[in-house]
Design an enzyme around this catalytic site. Structure first.
Site, short mmCIF file in Angstrom:
data_model
loop_
_atom_site.label_atom_id
_atom_site.label_comp_id
_atom_site.label_asym_id
_atom_site.label_seq_id
_atom_site.Cartn_x
_atom_site.Cartn_y
_atom_site.Cartn_z
CG HIS A 257 -3.73 -34.33 19.16
ND1 HIS A 257 -3.94 -35.53 19.82
CD2 HIS A 257 -4.81 -34.16 18.35
CE1 HIS A 257 -5.07 -36.07 19.41
NE2 HIS A 257 -5.63 -35.25 18.52
N GLY B 71 -4.14 -1.58 5.80
CA GLY B 71 -3.48 -2.79 5.30
C GLY B 71 -4.17 -4.06 5.77
NE ARG B 72 -5.24 -2.91 12.00
CZ ARG B 72 -4.51 -1.80 11.96
NH1 ARG B 72 -3.42 -1.74 11.19
NH2 ARG B 72 -4.85 -0.73 12.65
CD GLU C 16 10.00 -6.03 6.51
OE1 GLU C 16 9.70 -4.93 5.98
OE2 GLU C 16 10.00 -6.21 7.73
CE LYS D 139 7.15 -0.75 9.67
NZ LYS D 139 6.11 -0.11 8.90
CE LYS E 255 -2.94 2.33 3.26
NZ LYS E 255 -3.89 2.22 4.35
O1 LIG Z 1 1.29 -2.72 2.34
P1 LIG Z 1 2.46 -2.08 2.98
O2 LIG Z 1 2.41 -0.56 2.91
O3 LIG Z 1 3.75 -2.62 2.42
O4 LIG Z 1 2.43 -2.41 4.52
C1 LIG Z 1 2.60 -3.70 5.02
C2 LIG Z 1 2.40 -3.75 6.53
O5 LIG Z 1 3.46 -3.11 7.18
C3 LIG Z 1 3.27 -2.18 8.22
O6 LIG Z 1 4.39 -2.19 9.04
C4 LIG Z 1 2.03 -2.30 9.06
O7 LIG Z 1 2.31 -2.72 10.36
C5 LIG Z 1 0.99 -3.20 8.48
O8 LIG Z 1 -0.27 -2.72 8.89
C6 LIG Z 1 1.05 -3.26 6.98
O9 LIG Z 1 0.03 -4.11 6.52
#
Ligand SMILES: O=P(O)(O)OC[C@H]1O[C@H](O)[C@H](O)[C@@H](O)[C@@H]1O
Length: 527
Positions: free
Chosen positions: A388, A270-271, A219, A503, A213
């Site tokens: 289990h 994002g979530r 990453e 970060k 987003k």
């Molecule tokens: O979709 P992006 O901008 O790469 O973000 C990816 C993710 O990283 C962030 O650190 C947030 O904690 C998440 O809420 C998010 O979904």
């Protein structure tokens, strides 16, 4: 306009607190009355699901106190404001519009002359057209051959939801002849993640979706470069193998290096983004756009139920408020999500982010500290596997952990055998029924090591089968539950400042700009 108040200032919360330990579920579930309670304490959800709360520590008195709390906290008014485009995400000064990606629940939301519903539908159509062209062989690799595999590169909300949904529907799509392409996922910056996925796919016939987003996530950008490097070394042109899903304002949106770009915006967190292009592109490529459309319809139908002011007819708000009772009155610290469905193996991981990133906060939406506990720890695994593993603690451990079971009457593939007078599906369902009663009622034994105290509350969502529509309803149910709980706690559930510090420090480590403990840890890890 709704007024936003801290939970501990509400009269109805004071009344609710007087009802601590009000219901003994072991007694409530015993005898014929218990059977009646199981039949009665159930409310319909969308797509044939139902929410059963017979094994929760509630009765008419607690439920009526919860209904008063829902009214006093103005939960439905707040939801209305949210879907009508109010700035609910105060921390980032943004609207919260993921519901609009599935349906127009209220008034049109227009930003800078753009109707947001139209924008989301247009992006869905763009993803659908792209997927249809890939399936039809109109978009191919440079040799004119069809793509067979799609790999999503993303992390957090750009990975967990889409991955959980893909896994949930893979077998269903195969059984229903809608399976188009295998999907894989690269998320971790651990090089072994990308390397392992890349060695498992046929690069020449693979499409890669870069999903971010923000377009700035370390990453994801690292893994994109990793994949480009592999494509180039294989003599392939990366720009002929990649598409992007990102917001229009992100750095990725400006790049020419993609076959296409599908856009989202800042108003879908994002979530909560699986229902945007973040989930839409990969699910449309893997299973066809119609399957993704069915998932959206299931979610939309559940959202509609969440608009109901009557608590007993609003399963999302009811689940949320029972959770508030468990957390803020009974004092339980965590919640386990236990799907009796292997297809939902990654669903708890998705809910972990959804819930804990939304409500893991100790300041209210105005930035002031709150004096009560908020989001619980969420964890889970599919049953029966969990039985289990960690159920020992759930049955006899020192903490009471409320449980959310999910179960389906039918399997997805329908392939089953009768062994010793029952099918595997029957064995699966027998186990979830047994666990609910074992947790609630326990079993006395003189040997304390074998004694089960019971009184461990659970709910169960029951469906006919895990399909795109019921999966969409399930997803929306939990999203709405989390939203309502955030309203009750007076939190802003839609930002995530808590992920920033790590970060920033990681960047300092990589720039060798460290001292003290950070420097010594960096040295220990050989950076
Ligand atoms: O979709 P992006 O901008 O790469 O973000 C990816 C993710 O990283 C962030 O650190 C947030 O904690 C998440 O809420 C998010 O979904």
């Amino acid at each position: 306009m709704a007024t936003w108040k801290n939970l501990d200032t509400l009269d109805s919360f004071g009344k609710l607190k007087e009802l601590k330990n009000h219901v003994d579920i072991a007694a409530a579930l015993s005898g014929e009355e218990g059977g009646k309670r199981v039949a009665d304490y159930s409310t319909p959800m969308a797509a044939g699901l139902s929410y059963n709360y017979a094994a929760k520590e509630v009765d008419e008195t607690v439920l009526s106190a919860l209904a008063k709390l829902a009214d006093e906290a103005q939960l439905i008014d707040k939801f209305q404001e949210l879907y009508n485009g109010a700035v609910i995400n105060t921390g980032e000064n943004r609207m919260v519009l993921h519901h609009l990606a599935r349906k127009q629940l209220g008034n049109p939301v227009v930003v800078d002359g753009v109707d947001k519903r139209e924008f989301y539908v247009a992006q869905q159509k763009k993803a659908a057209d792209f997927a249809n062209k890939v399936h039809a062989g109109e978009i191919t690799n440079e040799a004119g051959e069809k793509f067979t595999t799609v790999v999503q590169i993303g992390i957090g909300g750009s990975d967990l939801g889409p991955r959980a949904l893909y896994i949930a529907l893979e077998n269903w799509a195969k059984a229903n002849n809608t399976f188009k392409m295998e999907a894989k996922f690269i998320s971790n910056v651990d090089p072994d993640d990308a390397a392992a996925v890349l060695t498992s796919v046929d690069l020449a016939h693979s499409l890669f979706i870069v999903v971010s987003k923000s377009g700035t996530t370390l990453e994801t950008l690292t893994n994109e470069a990793f994949v480009k490097d592999a494509l180039t070394k294989a003599g392939l042109n990366p720009s002929k193998h990649m598409l992007a899903v990102t917001s229009e304002t992100s750095p990725l949106a400006k790049s020419e290096d993609y076959l296409t770009a599908i856009f989202m915006d800042d108003y879908i967190g994002g979530r909560y983004s699986s229902v945007s292009g973040v989930g839409g592109a990969i699910l449309s490529l893997a299973f066809g756009p119609e399957v993704f459309a069915q998932l959206l319809e299931g979610a939309a139908a559940e959202d509609q139920l969440a608009t109901n002011r009557d608590l007993m007819k609003n399963p999302d708000m009811l689940d949320a408020l029972i959770g508030i009772y468990e957390r803020n009155v009974q004092g339980y610290p965590s919640t386990a999500v236990l799907p009796y469905s292997q297809a939902l193996s990654r669903f708890p991981a998705h809910l972990q982010q959804c819930d804990m990133e939304s409500n893991g906060k100790t300041v209210n939406r105005f930035g002031e500290p709150v004096n009560y506990v908020t989001g619980p720890v969420i964890f889970g695994e599919p049953g029966t596997n969990g039985q289990h593993s960690f159920y020992q603690l759930l049955h006899q451990g020192s903490d009471i952990v409320p449980l959310q079971f999910i179960g389906f009457k039918n399997s997805q593939l329908g392939v089953d055998v009768d062994i010793e007078n029952s099918t595997s599906q029957q064995k699966l369902c027998a186990n979830v029924a047994a666990q609910i009663v074992a947790f609630a009622c326990g079993k006395e034994d003189e040997n304390l090591n074998k004694n089960f105290k019971g009184k461990r509350p659970s709910s169960i969502i029951i469906g006919q089968q895990l399909t795109p529509a019921s999966l969409g309803a399930l997803l929306a149910h939990f999203e709405n539950k989390i939203m309502f709980q955030g309203f009750v706690w007076n939190l802003n559930s839609f930002d995530q400042e808590g992920v920033q510090l790590g970060k920033v420090l990681a960047k300092r480590v990589l720039a060798h700009n460290t001292d003290g403990a950070l420097k010594v840890f960096s040295d220990l890890l050989n950076i």
